[in-house]
Design an enzyme around this catalytic site. Structure first.
Site, PDB file in Angstrom:
ATOM      1  N   ASP A  40     -10.751   1.585  -3.373  1.00  0.00           N
ATOM      2  CA  ASP A  40     -11.560   1.663  -1.945  1.00  0.00           C
ATOM      3  C   ASP A  40     -12.505   2.001  -2.621  1.00  0.00           C
ATOM      4  O   ASP A  40     -13.253   1.230  -1.509  1.00  0.00           O
ATOM      5  CB  ASP A  40     -10.917   2.654  -1.124  1.00  0.00           C
ATOM      6  CG  ASP A  40      -9.422   2.062  -0.744  1.00  0.00           C
ATOM      7  OD1 ASP A  40      -9.100   1.306  -0.535  1.00  0.00           O
ATOM      8  OD2 ASP A  40      -8.672   3.635   0.075  1.00  0.00           O
ATOM      9  N   ASP A  99       0.809  -1.100  -0.096  1.00  0.00           N
ATOM     10  CA  ASP A  99      -0.015  -0.201   0.044  1.00  0.00           C
ATOM     11  C   ASP A  99       0.530   1.375  -0.267  1.00  0.00           C
ATOM     12  O   ASP A  99       2.249   1.549  -0.155  1.00  0.00           O
ATOM     13  CB  ASP A  99      -0.890  -0.206   0.881  1.00  0.00           C
ATOM     14  CG  ASP A  99      -2.335   0.523   1.352  1.00  0.00           C
ATOM     15  OD1 ASP A  99      -2.601   1.509   0.147  1.00  0.00           O
ATOM     16  OD2 ASP A  99      -3.288   0.534   1.329  1.00  0.00           O
TER      17      ASP A  99
HETATM   18  C1  DGJ Z   1      -6.136   1.605   1.585  1.00  0.00           C
HETATM   19  C2  DGJ Z   1      -6.333   0.638   0.935  1.00  0.00           C
HETATM   20  O1  DGJ Z   1      -6.804   1.035  -0.032  1.00  0.00           O
HETATM   21  C3  DGJ Z   1      -7.408  -0.193   1.597  1.00  0.00           C
HETATM   22  O2  DGJ Z   1      -7.875  -1.508   1.415  1.00  0.00           O
HETATM   23  C4  DGJ Z   1      -6.486  -0.511   2.986  1.00  0.00           C
HETATM   24  O3  DGJ Z   1      -5.745  -1.413   2.791  1.00  0.00           O
HETATM   25  C5  DGJ Z   1      -6.418   0.566   3.781  1.00  0.00           C
HETATM   26  N1  DGJ Z   1      -4.822   1.229   3.268  1.00  0.00           N
HETATM   27  C6  DGJ Z   1      -5.485   0.285   5.456  1.00  0.00           C
HETATM   28  O4  DGJ Z   1      -4.627   1.721   5.775  1.00  0.00           O
END
Ligand code: DGJ
Length: 728
Positions: free
Chosen positions: A550, A480
């Site tokens: 997301d 990430d």
């Molecule tokens: C952003 C990601 O896109 C999410 O899926 C998740 O992993 C969060 N970060 C965790 O902080």
């Protein structure tokens, strides 16, 4: 011959599958002549806009007739430089030791070699010797002895030409590169429109189509990552070009940092299309004897509209960009705990969620954010990559072992490019973040960016991530990256190199990723950046899939996947079923709809299945079976966008096996239609004679599906249909 030099006429021909690209030598100036459908070499190429002799009569050049360099402003240039007499948008701009900024590049020579060389330190497409041929044109500036090498690789089975630029300082003085685009093409006078992809967090990849006018139209990122605000992609096309018919000239950047793409239309109607590193706040000091390599641009010509362009990009990335064990292998159906728990979980919670997945037939349990340091919310611990035993008493190794004992594999979330001000790492190395001395360190999601422009920080992260990966049975990593870059500066570089920080960061990041991918060839890496904030071909070189957004709402995903598919194939798009009401949109849609959308990507789950009803679990179980049955078609086939959610009530995607043996169609509607007409979904790209049997035994010919099509009438809000048709 894919690349041929017609010495007599001074023309360099590059022949891709069904397209040709031509450059011409105009005395010693390299001019752009042509890019478009295949052009036989016997055809004379008389072009008043690239031949100096024919320019001499033009009123614009009369004043300075006799000096080639003074007339370049009205000649189509292959690699325009600032200070050469071409006053339009330059591709190259440098500053020399005496303060001058003019560069005049004259042709020195060229070489043609089979295959494709790698670009040192950068992601790039690759090809076997029989799949591609590379042309390297050497240009030089006589005054400064700066040598510029233009690299073109032409793919024989695709309508793709990749371009990058190498600069060598063979002079005696330091040169500062201010701008170095990787590609610039002067398209002849015509009416063109520009297609780009814009968006933001939870809203990635919305297509935009605007007329190009007499101006410089730029799409770029200054955020330190490619970002979803404007994707590193640009297509130009005549107004009459549609989804499946007409010409498209496209560029996509194999790079994950600041970029600029654009089109500059001049008084003659010539369109200068360009793409490369963003010149804004960029500088690169090149000492005598040093070289600089630009990232690669992949240029696609399509004669079959935007759909043809997308299918070419899909094939290019599939076969010539993505690497490693998972390039062609079927990847695990995974279950991620993030939306179910966020930061609040115990080992028992994770095992219970895994158990729910196991019962359904899921292959892998992925533990997301919150497992390390004292991280119970976003305000701490990035950088402290050791397990929080209060939450996970058996450690990551113990948890992974328990998941494996259940017959599943285990995956882990990491955010290796970041650090929290509240972390042991930051307390030990307060200078290891990107920052501007004397100013506040702007936090974003309470975090700072690790300064990967410093080699020692990259080395530290290679060791740190390796320790985590060596410590447990980890089969997958979700990588990430949750903030843009600001207050750009590095404590590791002198004042005159501060503008190198964003690109040096990318070089550091790529070294980190490359080292880990080589060291852990069995681990499946998935890229992520608050969803799809860094969904680009650079990342895909290391990580064959990326978390698309997301926003896991199925209706939103119909849009996001449609936009993302302009450049990237379905198997690269992480696509999960999540709980309702959706965490972003608060919308509730049927489980079947969520599953039908998700199986058209890289499928997984993002919820606690133990909380779902038996009825919905049966739908999910069925979806895993369906996915396994159709994924070969979806992940390796040709994709056609039959209806766009950006244009109406319907989304329709069609995937066709390369050999035509199976067709999968997804049809989704947003709102129910109360009464009245039907929407007709006409298929594409089928053999009209072929006969196909659908899931309920109906037989259709290809001609029927393409010409009459399926009549759809939406019976409910957020409905979907997934149809499989097998050739009989
Ligand atoms: C952003 C990601 O896109 C999410 O899926 C998740 O992993 C969060 N970060 C965790 O902080």
């Amino acid at each position: 011959m894919p690349i041929h030099f017609d010495e007599e006429r001074g023309l360099l021909y590059l022949h891709a599958k069904n397209s040709t690209y031509v450059m011409g030598l105009n005395q010693n100036h390299l001019a752009h002549v042509y890019w478009g459908p295949s052009l036989p070499e016997e055809m004379p190429v008389h072009s008043p806009v690239w031949k100096l002799t024919e320019m001499m009569g033009s009123s614009m050049s009369v004043a300075s007739a006799g000096s080639l360099w003074r007339t370049l402003d009205n000649i189509r240039s292959e690699y325009p430089t600032f200070g050469s007499g071409d006053l339009r948008e330059p591709a190259f701009h440098a500053e020399y030791a005496d303060g001058s900024r003019a560069t005049e590049l004259a042709y020195v020579g060229h070489t043609i070699t089979p295959g494709k060389p790698a670009i040192p330190g950068l992601p790039a497409t690759y090809a076997e010797e029989d799949a591609a041929t590379t042309l390297t044109v050497e240009l030089a500036d006589a005054v400064t002895d700066l040598h510029v090498f233009l690299l073109y690789t032409v793919f024989s089975e695709l309508d793709v030409i990749t371009r990058s630029v190498r600069v060598e300082n063979r002079g005696k003085e330091t040169v500062t590169i201010r701008r170095i685009f990787s590609a610039s093409v002067d398209l002849p006078p015509q009416k063109l429109e520009a297609v780009s992809l814009f968006g933001g967090w939870a809203k990635e990849c919305s297509p935009s189509r605007v007329p190009v006018t007499y101006a410089d139209l730029t799409f770029d990122s200054k955020r330190g990552h490619s970002s979803a605000h404007m994707s590193p992609f640009l297509a130009l096309l005549p107004p009459e070009t549609t989804e499946e018919v007409g010409s498209v000239y496209a560029m996509s950047f194999v790079y994950s940092g600041n970029f600029a793409a654009g089109v500059y239309k001049d008084i003659t109607g010539t369109h200068r299309m360009y793409m490369g590193l963003n010149a804004f706040d960029f500088g690169w000091r090149l000492d005598p004897g040093e070289r600089f390599d630009s990232p690669e641009v992949a240029m696609v010509y399509s004669g079959e509209g935007l759909g043809g362009m997308s299918r070419t990009y899909h094939e290019l990335w599939r076969h010539h960009l993505i690497r490693g064990k998972y390039k062609y292998a079927e990847r695990p159906v995974l279950l991620n705990n993030w939306e179910a728990t966020t930061f609040t979980f115990t080992e028992d919670d994770i095992l219970a969620i895994a158990e729910g997945g196991k019962r359904l037939g899921v292959d892998m349990m992925v533990l997301d954010d919150g497992w390390f340091g004292k991280r119970n919310d976003p305000t701490s611990s990035l950088g402290d990559w050791y397990v929080n035993r209060d939450k996970l008493p058996s450690g990551i190794d113990g948890l992974a072992a328990k998941v494996e004992a259940m017959g599943m594999r285990f995956g882990l979330w990491l955010e290796p490019e970041m650090l929290s001000p509240d972390s042991d790492l930051y307390r030990a190395h307060p200078d290891w973040c990107i920052h501007t001395p004397g100013r506040d360190r702007l936090e974003w999601r309470s975090q700072l960016t690790l300064d990967l422009s410093r080699p020692e920080v990259v080395d530290y992260m290679i060791d740190t991530v390796s320790k985590v990966l060596d410590g447990a049975a980890i089969s997958y990593v979700k990588w990430d990256m949750n903030r843009s870059m600001s207050n750009i500066g590095s404590a590791g570089l002198p004042a005159d190199r501060q503008q190198e920080v964003p690109h040096r960061y990318m070089l550091g990041l790529y070294r980190l990723m490359e080292t880990l991918c080589q060291r852990y060839p069995d681990i499946l890496f998935e890229g992520c950046s608050s969803g799809g904030q860094r969904f680009d071909a650079g990342i895909l070189h290391y990580m064959p899939q990326i978390w698309t957004s997301d926003d896991s709402d199925a209706i939103e995903r119909e849009r996001i996947h449609t936009g993302t598919s302009y450049v990237f194939p379905p198997e690269t798009q992480g696509s999960h079923v999540s709980a309702c009401p959706n965490q972003v949109t608060k919308r509730t849609v049927p489980m079947k709809t969520r599953c039908d959308v998700a199986v058209c990507g890289q499928f997984g789950f993002e919820l606690d299945l133990n909380r779902e009803s038996e009825e919905d679990l049966a739908v999910c179980r069925g979806a895993i079976e369906t996915y396994k049955r159709i994924r070969h078609t979806v992940h390796t086939g040709k994709m056609y966008r039959l209806a766009s959610p950006f244009e109406g009530n319907y989304t329709a995607w069609q995937f066709v096996e390369q050999d035509g043996s199976r067709v999968v169609a997804f049809i989704g509607n947003t709102l129910a239609e109360a009464a009245g007409g039907y929407t007709v979904i006409r298929f594409r790209g089928l053999d009209p004679e072929a006969r196909y049997r659908d899931d309920i035994g109906e037989i259709y010919t290809g001609a029927f599906l393409m010409n009459i099509g399926l009549y759809e009438r939406a019976a409910e809000d957020f409905g979907t249909r997934l149809i499989t048709l097998d050739r009989v």
